[in-house]
Design an enzyme around this catalytic site. Structure first.
Site, PDB file in Angstrom:
ATOM      1  N   ASP A  16       0.847  -1.193   0.000  1.00 51.96           N
ATOM      2  CA  ASP A  16       0.000   0.000   0.000  1.00 51.96           C
ATOM      3  C   ASP A  16       0.884   1.245   0.000  1.00 51.96           C
ATOM      4  OD1 ASP A  16      -2.174  -1.781   0.386  1.00 51.96           O
ATOM      5  OD2 ASP A  16      -1.743  -1.799   2.527  1.00 51.96           O
ATOM      6  N   LYS A  66     -11.536  -5.136   1.998  1.00 52.73           N
ATOM      7  CA  LYS A  66     -12.421  -4.953   3.164  1.00 52.73           C
ATOM      8  C   LYS A  66     -13.864  -4.651   2.753  1.00 52.73           C
ATOM      9  CE  LYS A  66      -8.755  -3.231   6.253  1.00 52.73           C
ATOM     10  NZ  LYS A  66      -7.604  -3.189   5.322  1.00 52.73           N
ATOM     11  N   PHE A  67     -14.444  -5.517   1.961  1.00 51.32           N
ATOM     12  CA  PHE A  67     -15.814  -5.305   1.506  1.00 51.32           C
ATOM     13  C   PHE A  67     -16.776  -5.179   2.686  1.00 51.32           C
ATOM     14  CE2 PHE A  67     -14.385  -7.885  -2.357  1.00 51.32           C
ATOM     15  CZ  PHE A  67     -14.147  -6.747  -3.115  1.00 51.32           C
ATOM     16  N   ASP A  69     -20.898  -4.064   2.850  1.00 49.32           N
ATOM     17  CA  ASP A  69     -22.085  -3.539   2.178  1.00 49.32           C
ATOM     18  C   ASP A  69     -23.240  -4.491   2.469  1.00 49.32           C
ATOM     19  OD1 ASP A  69     -23.780  -2.175   0.161  1.00 49.32           O
ATOM     20  OD2 ASP A  69     -21.865  -1.388  -0.576  1.00 49.32           O
ATOM     21  N   ILE A  70     -24.332  -4.329   1.752  1.00 48.82           N
ATOM     22  CA  ILE A  70     -25.439  -5.265   1.904  1.00 48.82           C
ATOM     23  C   ILE A  70     -25.014  -6.625   1.344  1.00 48.82           C
ATOM     24  CG2 ILE A  70     -27.169  -3.428   1.821  1.00 48.82           C
ATOM     25  CD1 ILE A  70     -27.724  -4.237  -1.085  1.00 48.82           C
ATOM     26  N   THR A  73     -24.499  -7.049  -2.543  1.00 51.89           N
ATOM     27  CA  THR A  73     -23.358  -6.329  -3.107  1.00 51.89           C
ATOM     28  C   THR A  73     -22.040  -6.974  -2.699  1.00 51.89           C
ATOM     29  OG1 THR A  73     -24.607  -4.259  -3.125  1.00 51.89           O
ATOM     30  CG2 THR A  73     -22.212  -4.082  -3.227  1.00 51.89           C
ATOM     31  N   ARG A 190       5.295  -4.217  14.003  1.00 52.64           N
ATOM     32  CA  ARG A 190       6.374  -3.235  13.973  1.00 52.64           C
ATOM     33  C   ARG A 190       7.626  -3.821  14.622  1.00 52.64           C
ATOM     34  NH1 ARG A 190       3.453  -1.200  10.951  1.00 52.64           N
ATOM     35  NH2 ARG A 190       2.690   0.948  10.810  1.00 52.64           N
ATOM     36  N   GLY A 219       4.409  -3.853   6.304  1.00 46.66           N
ATOM     37  CA  GLY A 219       4.632  -2.929   5.203  1.00 46.66           C
ATOM     38  C   GLY A 219       5.839  -2.055   5.409  1.00 46.66           C
ATOM     39  N   ARG A 220       5.651  -0.963   6.143  1.00 46.86           N
ATOM     40  CA  ARG A 220       6.683   0.058   6.252  1.00 46.86           C
ATOM     41  C   ARG A 220       7.974  -0.426   6.906  1.00 46.86           C
ATOM     42  NH1 ARG A 220       2.062   4.458   7.732  1.00 46.86           N
ATOM     43  NH2 ARG A 220       1.108   2.523   8.450  1.00 46.86           N
TER      44      ARG A 220
END
Length: 242
Positions: A16, A66-67, A69-70, A73, A190, A219-220
């Site tokens: 990301d 990260k879906f 919704d209803i 969907t 971390r 990640g970082r």
């Protein structure tokens, strides 16, 4: 000494904040990376082709969109991304039991239609960016983060998802309940020398693995290191050691 192959399979590199060229360069520097997390920012910027390109580099992909919704969907979205050949997809457990059940079913159907192995579907519990104060104030919650993680993890389990995403602070608690038949994927990792950035409930790689994490999203700590591959090797060493 733990098995190195197993250790390499436990690290998911979050790309990301990088564009596709930067991500490819980082992966060239870290050839032992097997898993890559594609988040919302990169997927929106590059589209589904990012999955095709990363699969071409022989990487396993955690598509972390990260879906939420209803049910209709969410399940339709899971159906579509399962045809891309990703290995893990994330959905918000707070969408409810039916949404989770329908999403899991749709992921199986989408993968089958494309003659692909179905992806794991994992439920997001409580984001690692939340401190207890922010969680209770911003979301108007009276109970603890741990209680909410327990509730959402159970919802994921009852919906027959393959696992859940939680902070390393809750891993030990969940592992004691679900033993080894439930994936526990932990961001908020971390190194001791790192800044915590926008994460609150954090832990070192070795601590998280010892507590029972299946996979670590990092990640970082790797991507921002002066020598990313050296940082990665140090992480492998830390989780290899007894």
């Amino acid at each position: 000494m733990k098995n190195r192959f197993n250790s390499e399979d436990k690290i998911i590199l979050a790309i990301d904040g990088l564009d596709l060229n930067q991500a490819k360069l980082l992966l060239e520097k870290c050839p032992s990376i097997k898993w890559v997390k594609v988040g919302l920012e990169l997927f929106v910027r590059e589209g589904p082709r990012v999955v095709e390109i990363l699969k071409g580099l022989n990487k396993k992909i955690f598509l972390d969109l990260k879906f939420h919704d209803i049910p209709n969907t969410m399940s339709a979205a899971c159906f579509q991304v399962s045809k891309l050949g990703v290995d893990i997809i994330s959905v918000h457990s707070s969408a409810g039991l039916k949404a989770l059940q329908d999403s899991k079913k749709a992921s199986l159907e989408g993968a089958s239609l494309a003659n692909l192995k179905p992806p794991f579907v994992v439920g997001i519990t409580v984001l690692t960016s939340f401190s207890l104060k922010d969680f209770q104030t911003d979301l108007d919650r009276k109970n603890s983060i741990e209680d909410n993680v327990l509730r959402l993890a159970k919802l994921s389990f009852d919906a027959e998802l393959d696992g859940c995403v939680c902070s390393p602070w809750e891993v030990k608690m969940l592992r004691s309940i679900y033993k080894n038949n439930f994936e526990l994927i932990t961001p908020g990792i971390r190194l001791k020398i790192d800044n915590k950035d926008d994460q609150n409930r954090i832990m070192t790689p070795n601590e998280a693995i010892d507590n029972g994490a299946s996979k670590l999203v990092i990640g970082r700590s790797i991507s921002k290191a002066l020598d990313p591959n050296k940082a990665l090797i140090e992480i492998f060493k830390s989780i290899d050691s007894d």
